[in-house]
Write an enzyme that holds these catalytic residues in place. Structure first.
Site, PDB file in Angstrom:
ATOM      1  N   ASP A 118      15.548  -4.310   0.507  1.00 51.17           N
ATOM      2  CA  ASP A 118      16.535  -3.281   0.794  1.00 51.17           C
ATOM      3  C   ASP A 118      17.943  -3.795   0.513  1.00 51.17           C
ATOM      4  O   ASP A 118      18.129  -4.893  -0.019  1.00 51.17           O
ATOM      5  CB  ASP A 118      16.393  -2.797   2.242  1.00 51.17           C
ATOM      6  CG  ASP A 118      16.630  -3.927   3.249  1.00 51.17           C
ATOM      7  OD1 ASP A 118      17.283  -4.935   2.911  1.00 51.17           O
ATOM      8  OD2 ASP A 118      16.156  -3.792   4.392  1.00 51.17           O
ATOM      9  N   THR A 146     -13.698   2.188   6.487  1.00 56.36           N
ATOM     10  CA  THR A 146     -13.130   1.353   7.555  1.00 56.36           C
ATOM     11  C   THR A 146     -11.720   1.819   7.909  1.00 56.36           C
ATOM     12  O   THR A 146     -10.734   1.124   7.636  1.00 56.36           O
ATOM     13  CB  THR A 146     -13.100  -0.125   7.106  1.00 56.36           C
ATOM     14  OG1 THR A 146     -12.312  -0.221   5.907  1.00 56.36           O
ATOM     15  CG2 THR A 146     -14.492  -0.654   6.815  1.00 56.36           C
ATOM     16  N   PRO A 147     -11.609   2.996   8.541  1.00 59.09           N
ATOM     17  CA  PRO A 147     -10.278   3.535   8.849  1.00 59.09           C
ATOM     18  C   PRO A 147      -9.485   2.670   9.822  1.00 59.09           C
ATOM     19  O   PRO A 147     -10.021   2.107  10.771  1.00 59.09           O
ATOM     20  CB  PRO A 147     -10.573   4.905   9.464  1.00 59.09           C
ATOM     21  CG  PRO A 147     -12.006   4.881   9.859  1.00 59.09           C
ATOM     22  CD  PRO A 147     -12.684   3.885   8.958  1.00 59.09           C
ATOM     23  N   ILE A 148      -8.192   2.580   9.559  1.00 59.70           N
ATOM     24  CA  ILE A 148      -7.249   1.835  10.388  1.00 59.70           C
ATOM     25  C   ILE A 148      -7.022   2.564  11.708  1.00 59.70           C
ATOM     26  O   ILE A 148      -6.774   3.766  11.705  1.00 59.70           O
ATOM     27  CB  ILE A 148      -5.892   1.764   9.677  1.00 59.70           C
ATOM     28  CG1 ILE A 148      -5.972   0.942   8.409  1.00 59.70           C
ATOM     29  CG2 ILE A 148      -4.801   1.280  10.605  1.00 59.70           C
ATOM     30  CD1 ILE A 148      -5.666  -0.500   8.605  1.00 59.70           C
TER      31      ILE A 148
END
Lengths: 135, 135, 135, 135
Positions: free
Chosen positions: B14, B54-56
């Protein structure tokens, strides 16, 4: 408490058709910036007025339900002091009235020295009262 | 333990010249995918072989030192069981031998039904042993 | 000609399972930075050594075949002068030996003045010869 | 002509304090999705109603002035037919009344076959008239 919202864009979702989770952190950061802006501040203004920056030291999110392309995401933001030198920003994500996740950031308050180096310092009380107005 | 690395790119930083923090979560996800790949798996292979995704459910990171454009980021990944139906993936980020941050994901194990809907299930032991080889 | 490669990550693809196209421009920029680095330069080094920055004035890409998660993307980069004050960076993207796309950036050469403002200038010949070595 | 706007976020800018250029293409794609939505369509609706997808074959942008964090970006979008099987989406970016850039995408019209494979086809006239209303 500050409220904002984003629309989930095509490019924010992965092959499974749900939000690619790092985007939630992007929206957390955006929401914090919008809160600053709504209070007449901004990263640049914080730097000028308080001689400070607010580096992230921790970020956390819990995901409870999937959100998808075209869904509107309603975000609420609230700020509390965390010890003397840090503050915590809590985020709640709702879509269609259902909570899809929540999270927080912990940010340090750091003063910019004459040499440009930054150094942790107690959170400026005026800064804090701008972010957490009694309502 | 699995090791990988990324180089911090111009677009990852940034205006303050340090990594925009959501990118750490992108690298965490990438590192998990690379671990799968290194073990002969992939999201698609996991789907085919175990009928699973494999969902977070949780993501967390602590940032201890800034990392900058052109820095190489060395990432170590380790996987442990978290209860019966979830597993935890821990990440450590070092740059130039110095720790700059750490984090983790908690992922559920979910079977894909005949109708395409997913449903939480005990983590497949074979899947788990592939990700956590005795060494 | 400079060669580099990236692996297409899960988060780089959209719901259709193919690369979300703005990522190609991210990889173009990364590849240019890698070319600089391979020649002993970097944005910071260019600033120090030549007092210059190289702002983008045009970016273009043609997409000829889809690329997917886990695919390796082989990128070739070549630099040519474009008029007196600009240079052009051409990119070719191949996956599995097949061309999936190509693109270019046009970048200006701009000197940084004492006041920090930048001003277009003829491309420094030494800079140019570093990026386009006779081979 | 369709109009929309975005606010440039902290994470959209690079170390030079200006927009990291691939984000313009993200905003171009977002703006096209918003146009679809404003016309009662969406990628999913286009798929359902016309059995079609609109893959990108070309993307282009010219950058004429820098835009920065906190700037509002006003985007105008217009669609025209490009040959028989493609259409072109033009974008103009203004900030504070000043043009900062412009760009276009060329998108193919492709029908989804029974086997899921896609095949180029003449742009559906009803689809086209929805995107380019006589005004």
């Amino acid at each position: 408490m500050f409220k904002t919202s984003v629309t989930i864009e095509w490019g924010d979702c992965d092959e499974a058709g749900i939000v690619f989770y790092p985007n939630y952190f992007y929206w957390m950061d955006c929401s914090f910036q919008r809160l600053l802006r709504a209070r007449g501040l901004s990263q640049r203004e914080v730097r000028k007025r308080f001689g400070a920056v607010t580096p992230i030291t921790q970020a956390h999110a819990d995901f409870t339900a999937p959100a998808r392309y075209d869904d509107a995401l309603d975000i609420t933001v609230s700020v509390t002091l965390e010890g003397e030198r840090r503050f915590r920003v809590d985020y709640d994500f709702h879509s269609g009235g259902k909570r899809v996740g929540s999270g927080h950031e912990i940010r340090a308050f750091a003063l910019i020295g004459a040499d440009g180096a930054i150094k942790g310092a107690p959170v400026n009380p005026e800064f804090m009262s701008i972010l957490t107005p009694a309502t």
